[in-house]
Design a protein around this motif. Structure first.
Motif, PDB file in Angstrom:
ATOM      1  N   LYS A 274      10.878 -64.333   7.278  1.00  0.00           N
ATOM      2  CA  LYS A 274       9.620 -63.779   7.814  1.00  0.00           C
ATOM      3  C   LYS A 274       9.066 -62.619   6.977  1.00  0.00           C
ATOM      4  O   LYS A 274       7.882 -62.636   6.609  1.00  0.00           O
ATOM      5  N   PRO A 275       9.881 -61.591   6.646  1.00  0.00           N
ATOM      6  CA  PRO A 275       9.314 -60.505   5.835  1.00  0.00           C
ATOM      7  C   PRO A 275       8.913 -60.967   4.438  1.00  0.00           C
ATOM      8  O   PRO A 275       7.989 -60.415   3.824  1.00  0.00           O
ATOM      9  N   TYR A 276       9.576 -62.015   3.953  1.00  0.00           N
ATOM     10  CA  TYR A 276       9.315 -62.488   2.591  1.00  0.00           C
ATOM     11  C   TYR A 276       8.111 -63.431   2.548  1.00  0.00           C
ATOM     12  O   TYR A 276       7.453 -63.554   1.514  1.00  0.00           O
ATOM     13  N   ILE A 277       7.819 -64.089   3.668  1.00  0.00           N
ATOM     14  CA  ILE A 277       6.568 -64.853   3.761  1.00  0.00           C
ATOM     15  C   ILE A 277       5.395 -63.897   3.582  1.00  0.00           C
ATOM     16  O   ILE A 277       4.473 -64.142   2.796  1.00  0.00           O
ATOM     17  N   LYS A 278       5.461 -62.771   4.302  1.00  0.00           N
ATOM     18  CA  LYS A 278       4.401 -61.749   4.174  1.00  0.00           C
ATOM     19  C   LYS A 278       4.294 -61.260   2.740  1.00  0.00           C
ATOM     20  O   LYS A 278       3.193 -61.122   2.187  1.00  0.00           O
ATOM     21  N   GLU A 279       5.444 -60.973   2.137  1.00  0.00           N
ATOM     22  CA  GLU A 279       5.475 -60.462   0.760  1.00  0.00           C
ATOM     23  C   GLU A 279       4.853 -61.462  -0.217  1.00  0.00           C
ATOM     24  O   GLU A 279       4.055 -61.088  -1.086  1.00  0.00           O
ATOM     25  N   CYS A 280       5.217 -62.735  -0.075  1.00  0.00           N
ATOM     26  CA  CYS A 280       4.717 -63.764  -0.997  1.00  0.00           C
ATOM     27  C   CYS A 280       3.210 -63.950  -0.863  1.00  0.00           C
ATOM     28  O   CYS A 280       2.501 -64.091  -1.874  1.00  0.00           O
ATOM     29  N   ILE A 281       2.707 -63.934   0.373  1.00  0.00           N
ATOM     30  CA  ILE A 281       1.257 -64.041   0.586  1.00  0.00           C
ATOM     31  C   ILE A 281       0.553 -62.834  -0.024  1.00  0.00           C
ATOM     32  O   ILE A 281      -0.459 -62.972  -0.724  1.00  0.00           O
ATOM     33  N   PHE A 282       1.109 -61.639   0.207  1.00  0.00           N
ATOM     34  CA  PHE A 282       0.531 -60.402  -0.324  1.00  0.00           C
ATOM     35  C   PHE A 282       0.454 -60.445  -1.850  1.00  0.00           C
ATOM     36  O   PHE A 282      -0.494 -59.951  -2.456  1.00  0.00           O
ATOM     37  N   LYS A 283       1.473 -61.062  -2.480  1.00  0.00           N
ATOM     38  CA  LYS A 283       1.526 -61.116  -3.939  1.00  0.00           C
ATOM     39  C   LYS A 283       0.746 -62.286  -4.530  1.00  0.00           C
ATOM     40  O   LYS A 283       0.803 -62.537  -5.730  1.00  0.00           O
ATOM     41  N   GLY A 284       0.030 -63.014  -3.674  1.00  0.00           N
ATOM     42  CA  GLY A 284      -0.895 -64.035  -4.171  1.00  0.00           C
ATOM     43  C   GLY A 284      -0.363 -65.452  -4.247  1.00  0.00           C
ATOM     44  O   GLY A 284      -1.043 -66.336  -4.775  1.00  0.00           O
ATOM     45  N   LYS A 285       0.835 -65.693  -3.718  1.00  0.00           N
ATOM     46  CA  LYS A 285       1.334 -67.060  -3.702  1.00  0.00           C
ATOM     47  C   LYS A 285       0.799 -67.799  -2.472  1.00  0.00           C
ATOM     48  O   LYS A 285       0.572 -67.188  -1.423  1.00  0.00           O
ATOM     49  N   LYS A 286       0.614 -69.093  -2.604  1.00  0.00           N
ATOM     50  CA  LYS A 286       0.269 -69.922  -1.454  1.00  0.00           C
ATOM     51  C   LYS A 286       1.570 -70.218  -0.712  1.00  0.00           C
ATOM     52  O   LYS A 286       2.576 -70.551  -1.333  1.00  0.00           O
ATOM     53  N   VAL A 287       1.535 -70.085   0.611  1.00  0.00           N
ATOM     54  CA  VAL A 287       2.736 -70.314   1.422  1.00  0.00           C
ATOM     55  C   VAL A 287       2.418 -71.339   2.505  1.00  0.00           C
ATOM     56  O   VAL A 287       1.446 -71.193   3.251  1.00  0.00           O
ATOM     57  N   ALA A 288       3.229 -72.391   2.555  1.00  0.00           N
ATOM     58  CA  ALA A 288       3.090 -73.406   3.602  1.00  0.00           C
ATOM     59  C   ALA A 288       4.360 -73.417   4.441  1.00  0.00           C
ATOM     60  O   ALA A 288       5.471 -73.298   3.901  1.00  0.00           O
ATOM     61  N   VAL A 289       4.213 -73.536   5.749  1.00  0.00           N
ATOM     62  CA  VAL A 289       5.363 -73.539   6.660  1.00  0.00           C
ATOM     63  C   VAL A 289       5.305 -74.771   7.555  1.00  0.00           C
ATOM     64  O   VAL A 289       4.239 -75.358   7.767  1.00  0.00           O
ATOM     65  N   PRO A 290       6.461 -75.197   8.076  1.00  0.00           N
ATOM     66  CA  PRO A 290       6.506 -76.468   8.813  1.00  0.00           C
ATOM     67  C   PRO A 290       6.074 -76.397  10.267  1.00  0.00           C
ATOM     68  O   PRO A 290       6.185 -75.368  10.923  1.00  0.00           O
ATOM     69  N   LYS A 291       5.595 -77.559  10.720  1.00  0.00           N
ATOM     70  CA  LYS A 291       5.249 -77.768  12.125  1.00  0.00           C
ATOM     71  C   LYS A 291       5.706 -79.171  12.494  1.00  0.00           C
ATOM     72  O   LYS A 291       5.507 -80.113  11.723  1.00  0.00           O
ATOM     73  N   ILE A 292       6.355 -79.308  13.643  1.00  0.00           N
ATOM     74  CA  ILE A 292       6.796 -80.624  14.111  1.00  0.00           C
ATOM     75  C   ILE A 292       5.668 -81.235  14.947  1.00  0.00           C
ATOM     76  O   ILE A 292       5.248 -80.661  15.949  1.00  0.00           O
ATOM     77  N   ILE A 293       5.201 -82.394  14.495  1.00  0.00           N
ATOM     78  CA  ILE A 293       4.111 -83.100  15.179  1.00  0.00           C
ATOM     79  C   ILE A 293       4.575 -84.521  15.485  1.00  0.00           C
ATOM     80  O   ILE A 293       4.881 -85.288  14.561  1.00  0.00           O
ATOM     81  N   ASP A 294       4.633 -84.864  16.763  1.00  0.00           N
ATOM     82  CA  ASP A 294       5.057 -86.211  17.183  1.00  0.00           C
ATOM     83  C   ASP A 294       6.374 -86.619  16.522  1.00  0.00           C
ATOM     84  O   ASP A 294       6.519 -87.746  16.039  1.00  0.00           O
ATOM     85  N   GLY A 295       7.319 -85.685  16.454  1.00  0.00           N
ATOM     86  CA  GLY A 295       8.646 -85.991  15.940  1.00  0.00           C
ATOM     87  C   GLY A 295       8.782 -85.965  14.427  1.00  0.00           C
ATOM     88  O   GLY A 295       9.855 -86.234  13.893  1.00  0.00           O
ATOM     89  N   SER A 296       7.687 -85.639  13.722  1.00  0.00           N
ATOM     90  CA  SER A 296       7.735 -85.547  12.256  1.00  0.00           C
ATOM     91  C   SER A 296       7.334 -84.146  11.809  1.00  0.00           C
ATOM     92  O   SER A 296       6.591 -83.452  12.508  1.00  0.00           O
ATOM     93  N   MET A 297       7.815 -83.754  10.632  1.00  0.00           N
ATOM     94  CA  MET A 297       7.509 -82.429  10.090  1.00  0.00           C
ATOM     95  C   MET A 297       6.364 -82.513   9.092  1.00  0.00           C
ATOM     96  O   MET A 297       6.350 -83.385   8.224  1.00  0.00           O
ATOM     97  N   GLU A 298       5.419 -81.609   9.238  1.00  0.00           N
ATOM     98  CA  GLU A 298       4.338 -81.449   8.267  1.00  0.00           C
ATOM     99  C   GLU A 298       4.272 -79.970   7.897  1.00  0.00           C
ATOM    100  O   GLU A 298       4.750 -79.109   8.637  1.00  0.00           O
ATOM    101  N   PHE A 299       3.676 -79.680   6.732  1.00  0.00           N
ATOM    102  CA  PHE A 299       3.537 -78.295   6.280  1.00  0.00           C
ATOM    103  C   PHE A 299       2.064 -77.886   6.286  1.00  0.00           C
ATOM    104  O   PHE A 299       1.194 -78.670   5.888  1.00  0.00           O
TER     105      PHE A 299
END
Length: 197
Positions: free
Chosen positions: A64-89
């Motif tokens: 969590k703290p490193y997601i913030k850091e990476c976004i702040f430093k200009g990287k694109k960050v994608a995180v997962p979500k479970i939708i109908d039993g499958s994972m998407e980012f």
């Protein structure tokens, strides 16, 4: 006598879960910090424009703290979500885009769908081996995602405590081999299996 190359997945899961439950919050933070220091030093991380990152839960290596850091430093960050039993980012720009979802894990409520775009995937897991195989939590979400989207354009790193690495774990034919495992002591790569004693 059984050695760890003969453990079943159930035995591995039980052993690692026990070790994880024994960790203090201070230990988790300290080891996570060292793991991220090692990760930041890799060429793959420095060059990655897009990071696929899990949102840490319970005793997982903290993100969590490193997601913030990476976004702040200009990287694109994608995180997962479970939708109908499958994972998407989904790409996020702020931690406020997350709310509790599958099994109480924070998931994006909005964001841009990312479908296997080139990038560095930072994966959690229960156990790993020195041949860079991964044993997940049993849901098969990452295996399914990689089968669907990984056309050789995803670099696959796992973040792990060193006690999660076994000599050998049971693998299945469809299991993807990682490019590296980052622990608090080292970065284990395919061609370089040396590790600290």
């Amino acid at each position: 006598m059984k050695n760890n190359s003969m453990y079943t997945k159930i035995e591995i899961r039980n052993e690692i879960r026990e070790k994880k439950r024994a960790m203090t919050q201070e230990e988790i933070e300290e080891k996570s910090k060292k793991i991220w220091e090692n990760l930041r030093s890799t060429k793959e991380f420095m060059e990655a424009e897009l990071l696929y990152m899990y949102v840490s839960y319970n005793q997982e290596i903290m993100t969590k703290p490193y997601i913030k850091e990476c976004i702040f430093k200009g990287k694109k960050v994608a995180v997962p979500k479970i939708i109908d039993g499958s994972m998407e980012f989904f790409q996020i720009d702020d931690m406020n885009q997350l709310e509790k979802g599958y099994q109480g894990i924070l998931e994006p409520i909005r964001g841009r769908l990312i479908c296997g775009e080139s990038g560095l995937m930072l994966m959690p897991g229960l156990a790993f081996d020195k041949s860079l195989h991964r044993c997940g939590y049993g849901g098969g979400f990452y295996d399914t995602y990689l089968q669907k989207y990984d056309k050789g354009n995803l670099i696959k790193f796992a973040l792990a405590y060193k006690y999660q690495i076994f000599e050998k774990i049971p693998v299945e034919k469809h299991d993807k081999i990682l490019d590296a495992i980052v622990t608090e002591d080292e970065v284990v790569r395919r061609m370089k299996m040396a590790h600290n004693s």
